[in-house]
Structures are given as structure tokens and as C-alpha cells.
Design a protein around this motif. Structure first.
Motif, PDB file in Angstrom:
ATOM      1  N   ALA A   1       0.857  -1.180   0.000  1.00  0.00           N
ATOM      2  CA  ALA A   1       0.000   0.000   0.000  1.00  0.00           C
ATOM      3  C   ALA A   1       0.892   1.228   0.000  1.00  0.00           C
ATOM      4  O   ALA A   1       1.845   1.302   0.766  1.00  0.00           O
ATOM      5  CB  ALA A   1      -0.896   0.003   1.241  1.00  0.00           C
ATOM      6  N   ARG A   2       0.596   2.180  -0.856  1.00  0.00           N
ATOM      7  CA  ARG A   2       1.362   3.418  -0.903  1.00  0.00           C
ATOM      8  C   ARG A   2       0.445   4.549  -0.465  1.00  0.00           C
ATOM      9  O   ARG A   2      -0.613   4.769  -1.051  1.00  0.00           O
ATOM     10  CB  ARG A   2       1.903   3.659  -2.308  1.00  0.00           C
TER      11      ARG A   2
ATOM     12  N   GLU B   1       5.463   2.972   2.293  1.00  0.00           N
ATOM     13  CA  GLU B   1       5.037   1.680   1.794  1.00  0.00           C
ATOM     14  C   GLU B   1       4.924   0.719   2.962  1.00  0.00           C
ATOM     15  O   GLU B   1       5.704   0.774   3.893  1.00  0.00           O
ATOM     16  CB  GLU B   1       6.039   1.110   0.785  1.00  0.00           C
TER      17      GLU B   1
ATOM     18  N   ARG C   1     -10.219   2.013  -0.504  1.00  0.00           N
ATOM     19  CA  ARG C   1     -10.001   1.017  -1.556  1.00  0.00           C
ATOM     20  C   ARG C   1      -8.578   0.464  -1.501  1.00  0.00           C
ATOM     21  O   ARG C   1      -8.356  -0.737  -1.698  1.00  0.00           O
ATOM     22  CB  ARG C   1     -10.286   1.634  -2.930  1.00  0.00           C
ATOM     23  N   GLN C   2      -7.602   1.352  -1.245  1.00  0.00           N
ATOM     24  CA  GLN C   2      -6.204   0.903  -1.174  1.00  0.00           C
ATOM     25  C   GLN C   2      -5.985  -0.064  -0.021  1.00  0.00           C
ATOM     26  O   GLN C   2      -5.231  -1.035  -0.145  1.00  0.00           O
ATOM     27  CB  GLN C   2      -5.281   2.116  -1.000  1.00  0.00           C
TER      28      GLN C   2
ATOM     29  N   ARG D   1     -10.639   6.842  -1.605  1.00  0.00           N
ATOM     30  CA  ARG D   1      -9.515   6.198  -2.305  1.00  0.00           C
ATOM     31  C   ARG D   1      -8.674   5.384  -1.324  1.00  0.00           C
ATOM     32  O   ARG D   1      -8.217   4.275  -1.652  1.00  0.00           O
ATOM     33  CB  ARG D   1      -8.649   7.258  -2.998  1.00  0.00           C
TER      34      ARG D   1
END
Length: 259
Positions: A187-188, A256, A229-230, A226
Motif C-alpha cells: 500500500a502506498r 510503503e 479502496r487501497q 480512495r
């Protein structure tokens, strides 16, 4: 001989609920929510540090679970795998009788058998006067060790008894998560998302966060959608839990973490 501890009906209910809900733990966010819910109900504390140990006793991974914003310097002091307080307590525990280790910075040194004299002073300086710690035996999949810092009130025989009973569930829950290196994805988190998450953890609403960051509440909502969702979550509480369990920082160009 261990003292006899009798839990009252409410404590027995909390313990049974903790046992039942621990069986459903399958990911880091669930483990985080369990430690901040069922575990807190029985053993109120500020910070939980979990160590995963290899067959030879070497620290494979250390992780920190907490409900508020934790200073990075304090995190390192507690969790550093080479010299953190949790690692040093684990070494002392391993040299002793393998029973729950309680340390109270305000207690006379003579009442803290087997505890190095500098540890109580370090705890007091960090604002975490009490700690309760316990770990598993050396097992085929590796051992685990758990430190509850900032236990309130000062840990007594009841606290130690509860931690002894909960240890198998803590061990199974943590081991079922693996280590971050075994995750399936990355995940970023953008700098803006990290800023929003910081205020979300403080309990701010979308409009309040927007005012603090100079953007609209609708823009905050879009960022959050957003981010959901990530992270694979569906609401604010789960997003906070997911970010905390992944140890995502509150600010930075991006970060990260393994999912």
C-alpha cells in the motif's frame, strides 16, 4: 507458589469474550481491534509491543499496537529489535522463571526481583511507569513475547493471571499474521492521505480536517474513499485500525507497507 486469583463475574465475562473473539483473528486489523477492545477491557494499557522470535531466540520482528499517536522516538525506545526495552525485558524474562514479569517504576527496587536497576528509571523517563510482560515457550513455529506498557493501575496478581490465560490467544493471533515481509501486496500512502489519517485518528470529522488542511470537506471525503479502496476497508474505524497495524506514519512524501 502462584497466588490464588478469583475473578469477579464481569471479569469472567470479559475473559470469555476475549477467548471467543480471538478465534476469528485472521489479519492485522482484526488483531489490532482485539488488542484495543477485549485485551484493554481486562488489561488496560497504553502500548502493546509484540516480539516474534526464531527457534534460536533471535528477534525476527517487533511490532507496536496502540490507539493514539505514538512519538517515533518512543516507538524506537520500546521496539528496537537490538536494544529496545521490550527486547531487554524478554532477555531478563528468559533468564528467570518464565512467569509474567511486572515492573513498576514507582515501586521500591527491592520488590522487583530480577529486574535491572536502570529499567524502572527508563520507564519513568518515558512516561510509562508500569509494564507487564509474558511470553510463550520455544515452539516449532517460534516463540512470542508481549509487553504491555503503561498498565493502569499498577499490575498485580490479577493482571498477571489474566495475561497468563490470554497468552495462548495472543500467541496464536500474532503468529497467524506472519511478518510484514510475508504480505501479499504493497500500500502506498500519499502525504495528503497521511495528513488526513493523522487527524482522523484524533477523532476529527471531514469538515474539521478540511479546515485544518485548507481543503474542502468533500475533498477529504474523496481522499478517504480512495484510501479505503487501497487498504481494503469500508469505514473510518477500520482505516485507522489498518494504518495502525501496518505502522503507517502520520506524514511524509509517501510510505510503503505490506498488506
Amino acid at each position: 507458589m502462584q497466588p490464588i486469583v478469583i475473578l469477579n463475574p464481569q471479569q469472567q465475562q470479559h475473559l470469555l469474550h476475549a477467548f471467543e473473539t480471538a478465534l476469528a483473528i485472521g489479519e492485522r486489523s482484526q488483531f489490532f481491534l482485539w488488542t484495543q477492545g477485549q485485551l484493554q477491557a481486562l488489561l488496560p494499557h497504553r502500548v502493546l509491543v509484540c516480539l516474534q522470535l526464531g527457534p534460536n531466540g533471535a528477534v525476527l520482528h517487533s511490532e507496536c499496537f496502540h490507539s493514539g499517536v505514538l512519538d517515533e522516538g518512543l516507538r524506537r525506545s520500546l521496539c528496537d529489535p537490538a536494544s529496545g526495552l521490550a527486547v531487554r525485558l524478554q532477555r531478563r524474562y528468559r533468564e528467570g522463571a518464565a512467569v509474567p514479569l511486572a515492573l513498576c517504576a514507582a515501586a521500591p527496587q527491592g520488590r522487583q526481583q530480577g529486574v535491572p536497576g536502570n529499567l524502572p528509571a527508563e520507564l519513568h523517563a518515558l512516561g510509562l511507569d508500569n509494564v507487564l510482560a509474558h511470553g510463550s515457550d520455544s515452539l516449532p513455529g517460534g516463540a512470542t513475547f508481549f509487553c504491555l506498557f503503561g498498565v493502569a493501575p499498577a499490575p498485580d496478581a490479577r493482571h498477571a493471571h489474566c495475561l497468563r490465560l490470554l497468552l495462548p490467544y495472543l500467541h496464536m493471533g500474532l503468529q497467524s499474521l506472519g511478518t510484514p515481509a510475508e504480505g501479499a501486496g504493497t500500500a502506498r500512502i500519499s502525504a495528503r492521505q497521511a495528513q488526513i489519517m493523522r487527524w482522523l485518528r484524533e477523532g476529527k470529522g471531514n469538515e474539521e480536517i478540511g479546515q485544518l488542511l485548507g481543503i474542502s470537506g468533500l475533498t477529504v471525503k474523496n481522499h478517504l474513499q480512495r484510501l479505503y479502496r487501497q487498504l481494503g476497508v469500508s469505514n473510518r474505524a477500520h482505516a485507522v485500525a489498518r494504518c495502525a497495524s501496518l505502522r503507517l506514519p502520520d506524514a511524509g512524501p509517501y510510505t510503503e507497507a505490506r498488506l
